[in-house]
Design an enzyme around this catalytic site. Structure first.
Site, PDB file in Angstrom:
ATOM      1  N   LYS A   1      48.643  52.100  89.575  1.00  0.00           N
ATOM      2  CA  LYS A   1      48.841  50.975  90.487  1.00  0.00           C
ATOM      3  C   LYS A   1      48.405  49.667  89.812  1.00  0.00           C
ATOM      4  CE  LYS A   1      49.832  54.024  93.715  1.00  0.00           C
ATOM      5  NZ  LYS A   1      51.204  54.275  94.176  1.00  0.00           N
TER       6      LYS A   1
ATOM      7  N   ASP B   1      38.382  57.279  97.121  1.00  0.00           N
ATOM      8  CA  ASP B   1      39.664  57.271  96.425  1.00  0.00           C
ATOM      9  C   ASP B   1      40.173  55.835  96.455  1.00  0.00           C
ATOM     10  OD1 ASP B   1      42.278  57.435  95.566  1.00  0.00           O
ATOM     11  OD2 ASP B   1      42.904  58.937  97.046  1.00  0.00           O
TER      12      ASP B   1
ATOM     13  N   TRP C   1      47.059  60.809 102.132  1.00  0.00           N
ATOM     14  CA  TRP C   1      46.293  61.242 100.958  1.00  0.00           C
ATOM     15  C   TRP C   1      44.882  61.644 101.353  1.00  0.00           C
ATOM     16  CZ3 TRP C   1      49.735  62.502  97.777  1.00  0.00           C
ATOM     17  CH2 TRP C   1      50.916  61.766  97.670  1.00  0.00           C
TER      18      TRP C   1
END
Length: 354
Positions: A190, A166, A99
């Site tokens: 999450k 992030d 990511w």
């Protein structure tokens, strides 16, 4: 009983599911949360409470705004440089996983990305630590937790430039000092709520300095001015996130849930290190509390163990296709009893196959 170790969307508390289910049928005067106008005072109250809870749970200082957006963290990969990186300038990035790497690729549309360090050659099995961030960087970007590889960043380098992070997969799982960051973004699926929502925490003073005209839907300032309702927001996702943040507050907040997360991670890593059938895949000092990645010393036993675990109520432990093995994701709502069940199954399987 099923034990959900899936990497996302996340496990949520049963009480949150029940409250959300009731609101689907009747949120206000017989109207569902799925059909009410986002311009009603009742839903405006939901957005306001959700924002207050984010600020309270993370102790967000004055001068920061909390936004509820769409597009996932993937859209933030582009929104960050679009809003913060002047044309032709350079931003520094730490490459610690897939990511992070995708975020780096989005920068080229707006300027240059300087990769200060990368663990790609080691299949992202550790977090790089010895690197320098040039003082003329527009900002420094990092990813705090890497779900695919099971590494987590427990430090923040000293730097004079704005810090962007992030935090999609470990936000709300441990105490952080928000004042050390200038922009935090996180896909909510999450530890915050269901998929479809992205939370952004941004220091107001860093905005409006890119020198470019930004499309309204991609401009943080526009969303701040619109109170996260410049366009129709993801109503249900925000509502469920609010319920989940209430639950986290009732548990004692982030500091208390961090203790539980440490206990869960320590227990499972101890079994991985003790059990002769299993081994961890990443550097011990960088082991994630959220995503525990491991393999078997004998790869031929991996499919039988996965089958054995699934037959005994374990869901979602198959490793990401790019690394194989196993991944046990242990987000906030996963009870430690589920971890103990997985550990017991590992022990039983080892007794049968040693």
């Amino acid at each position: 009983m099923r034990h959900n170790f899936g990497a996302g969307p996340c496990i949520l508390p049963q009480e949150v599911f029940k409250q959300a289910s009731r609101a689907v049928l009747d949120f206000k005067d017989g109207l569902s949360i799925l059909e009410i106008s986002h311009r009603t005072p009742e839903f405006e109250g939901v957005v306001e409470e959700a924002g207050r809870l984010v600020k309270e749970l993370l102790n967000v200082p004055e001068g920061y705004s909390v936004l509820f957006l769409q597009g996932g963290a993937s859209l933030q990969f582009a929104m960050v440089p679009m809003n913060l990186l002047p044309d032709g300038k350079t931003a520094s990035y730490l490459d610690s996983g897939v990511w992070a790497n995708k975020a780096i690729k989005e920068v080229s549309t707006f300027g240059k990305a300087n990769v200060v360090a990368s663990s790609k050659d080691a299949n992202y099995t550790f977090i790089p630590k010895d690197f320098a961030i040039p003082d003329d960087s527009a900002y420094f970007h990092c990813t705090s937790n890497n779900t695919i590889y099971g590494t987590e960043m427990f430090f923040l380098p000293e730097t004079k430039v704005p810090v962007v992070c992030d935090m999609s997969s470990d936000i709300m799982s441990r105490v952080i000092d928000v004042s050390k960051y200038d922009l935090i973004y996180a896909g909510a699926q999450k530890n915050i709520g269901p998929a479809g929502l992205t939370v952004v925490i941004v220091k107001d003073e860093i905005l409006g300095k890119s020198g470019r005209k930004i499309p309204s839907m991609l401009d943080y300032k526009v969303h701040i001015e619109g109170g996260s309702m410049y366009n129709t927001p993801p109503v249900f996702s925000i509502y469920v996130a609010m319920l989940n943040l209430r639950w986290l507050k009732s548990k004692g907040g982030v500091a208390e849930i961090e203790k539980e997360n440490i206990a869960k991670a320590n227990a499972l890593y101890a079994e991985i290190d003790r059990n002769p059938l299993f081994k961890g895949t990443c550097a011990v000092e960088d082991r994630s509390r959220m995503n525990v990645c491991f393999v078997m010393n004998n790869p031929e036993l991996e499919k039988p163990f996965l089958k054995f675990a699934e037959e005994n109520g374990i869901e979602g432990i198959k490793g990401h296709r790019s690394v194989g093995g196993f991944r046990a994701s242990m987000y906030n709502a996963l009870p430690i009893t589920s971890v103990h069940t997985l550990i017991e199954l590992m022990q039983v399987f080892a007794e049968k196959h040693q």
